[in-house]
Design an enzyme around this catalytic site. Sequence first.
Site, PDB file in Angstrom:
ATOM      1  N   PHE A  41       1.094  -1.050   0.212  1.00 32.13           N
ATOM      2  CA  PHE A  41      -0.297   0.398   0.039  1.00 32.13           C
ATOM      3  C   PHE A  41       1.140   0.974  -0.227  1.00 32.13           C
ATOM      4  CE2 PHE A  41      -2.774   3.476   2.433  1.00 32.13           C
ATOM      5  CZ  PHE A  41      -3.754   3.241   1.696  1.00 32.13           C
ATOM      6  N   HIS A  81     -28.665  64.121  -9.805  1.00 34.74           N
ATOM      7  CA  HIS A  81     -27.137  63.644  -8.829  1.00 34.74           C
ATOM      8  C   HIS A  81     -26.120  62.915 -10.661  1.00 34.74           C
ATOM      9  CE1 HIS A  81     -24.368  61.944  -6.108  1.00 34.74           C
ATOM     10  NE2 HIS A  81     -23.696  61.751  -7.273  1.00 34.74           N
ATOM     11  N   GLU A  82     -26.837  62.658 -11.182  1.00 32.06           N
ATOM     12  CA  GLU A  82     -26.144  61.728 -12.216  1.00 32.06           C
ATOM     13  C   GLU A  82     -26.107  62.582 -13.377  1.00 32.06           C
ATOM     14  OE1 GLU A  82     -24.097  59.111 -12.052  1.00 32.06           O
ATOM     15  OE2 GLU A  82     -25.277  58.310 -10.016  1.00 32.06           O
ATOM     16  N   HIS A 104     -22.850  65.337 -12.484  1.00 25.07           N
ATOM     17  CA  HIS A 104     -21.919  64.157 -12.830  1.00 25.07           C
ATOM     18  C   HIS A 104     -21.769  65.097 -14.849  1.00 25.07           C
ATOM     19  CE1 HIS A 104     -20.700  63.295  -8.958  1.00 25.07           C
ATOM     20  NE2 HIS A 104     -21.455  62.210  -9.177  1.00 25.07           N
ATOM     21  N   ASP A 161     -17.439  59.813  -3.842  1.00 20.86           N
ATOM     22  CA  ASP A 161     -17.831  60.770  -4.647  1.00 20.86           C
ATOM     23  C   ASP A 161     -16.170  61.982  -3.749  1.00 20.86           C
ATOM     24  OD1 ASP A 161     -18.996  59.941  -7.418  1.00 20.86           O
ATOM     25  OD2 ASP A 161     -20.992  61.155  -6.281  1.00 20.86           O
TER      26      ASP A 161
END
Length: 608
Positions: free
Chosen positions: A126, A425-426, A429, A502
């Site tokens: 073995f 918000h976007e 940006h 941010d």
Amino acid sequence: MNENNKKRGLGGYFIFILVLLGFAIWIGTLRSNVTGYNWNNFMEDFEAKNIVSASIAPNSEVPTGTVYLELKEGLVKEMYVSDVTKVEAVLYEAGIPVIMQDMPSENWFMYYVLPMLVIFVIFIFFFSLMNSHGGGGGNNRMMNFGKSRARMTGIGEGKITLKDVAGLREEKEELEEIVDFLRDPMKFTKVGARIPKGVLLEGPPGTGKTLLAKAIAGEANVPFFSISGSDFVEMFVGVGASRVRDLFEDAKKNHPCIVFIDEIDAVARRRGTGMGGGHDEREQTLNQLLVEMDGFAENEGIIVLAATNRVDILDPAIMRPGRFDRKIAVGRPDVGGREEILKVHAKNKPLAEDVDLKQIAQTSAGFTGADLENLLNEAAIIAATQNKAYVQSEDIKKAFIKVGIGTEKKSRIVSDKEKKITAYHEAGHAILFHVLPDVGPVYTVSVIPTGVGAAGYTMPLPENDDMFMTKSKMLQDIMVSLGGRIAEELIFGDITTGASSDIKKATGAARSMVTRFGMSELIGTVNYDDDNDEVFIGRDLAHAKTMSEEVAGQIDQEVKRIISECYDEATGIIKEHMEVLHACADLLIEKERISREEFESLFSGKAV
């Protein structure tokens, strides 16, 4: 492990189980005291007078024993009894001849020595089986901890060549010199040139360092040993150094050859940076690697190729000439390189006529080779889910959003109030991206939540590969980051937590301008950055302050001044374009996502 070794291993296990089963059966027969002939059968034959003679063999456990009965039909029956004297008396009274055998001595060999011998043989069998066919093709062999785990690629076995590597023209030229030397060393040695002993490929993740190494393996007509840096280090002391020695011994037997160590920072990290002593397993491994690369022993014809994206933490001793003589920076590809990479990855993908790889290359500034491959793969997955026969430009645009921002969560329920706040918000940006000259243009604006936790996103479209940042561009980036918070304050008279990332980004950029790049008149052109390569806790604890308390206060004032001035200037720009702000927010609420053309049409007053 290959298929043949697997089959041999399974066959060995099958044989082992059969031997074990046979041994158990044999032991059972030795110990068993059960036969098919019992006392009732004996009394039946006795009363029928079928017994001719008998032989009694007593056991050492008196008065037990075995009775052998000869019957008239010539049959011999065997019966185990608990008292042989009782059977003897019955037979004598009936006048049946009885032979009483001597009491046998105990067979120590059969009952003790032989079973132990068989167990020992099975254990050896073995053990050898595990050692030869252990899982992983040798990685888990019991006694081979100190052996190298490097995989050897023979001559002509490499499937990738330098022709398959795109976007790394200068890097390939430097590596071609090494291939040329291995093919024709006399060309260099006759003019006194010495080929570099080591070449270090350094650069960000995904730029193609490992791919270059694979290409060298396919290009060079010499044996190629490849191993990961983590394969050297084990929990057992001395194993890593032993594996390094074994690796270079194998390389010496097959020189000229190339040894490639991927992620070498796992084993070549700077010494003396721990909290305690430095005599640990990793440092022993590094010491052995230093000796093998350039010690007393000569390693002629062995070139060590290594790759890492953390060159800042490597030990200075391994970076010196004579070990890694040449450092090749594998950076992010330029626009031409990106186009070449896209062509390579698009070979097996059916593209529609509206797909322009040149335009994709122009709009994917900052993408590495791995990013571009992932982009096309995601586009192909999107096309396949919609049962399309070709990958269309629309699929690539969706893949851009998925790779750059994250998967859109259209199923997420958003209230009308939150949607309106996100839209303004976007829009804030996006207006700054469009108006400011160094940061635009806008690629996509969306109020659909994404997998990264954002309520929406504004994705810019960088058209140029910037080698450095100017002060004006950094200020404009800060203004863009503050645009969302400004729009919320102007429209709603209130602010939300949505601008936290941010603000963090703007603060980090302003602090870098002051402490790293010398862009402050008050502080001057002095570097006060605390994070210069102190990535080790041992060194960081002993790190001296680079500034006084007074200077630290001035830095904080300057950071606040830069952000305040950017905030005021960005507020003025958004106020000038209030009509566009309202129009963009309304369009976002209506459509949820708008493209570059739709957004830019708001400035001209023409709806798309």
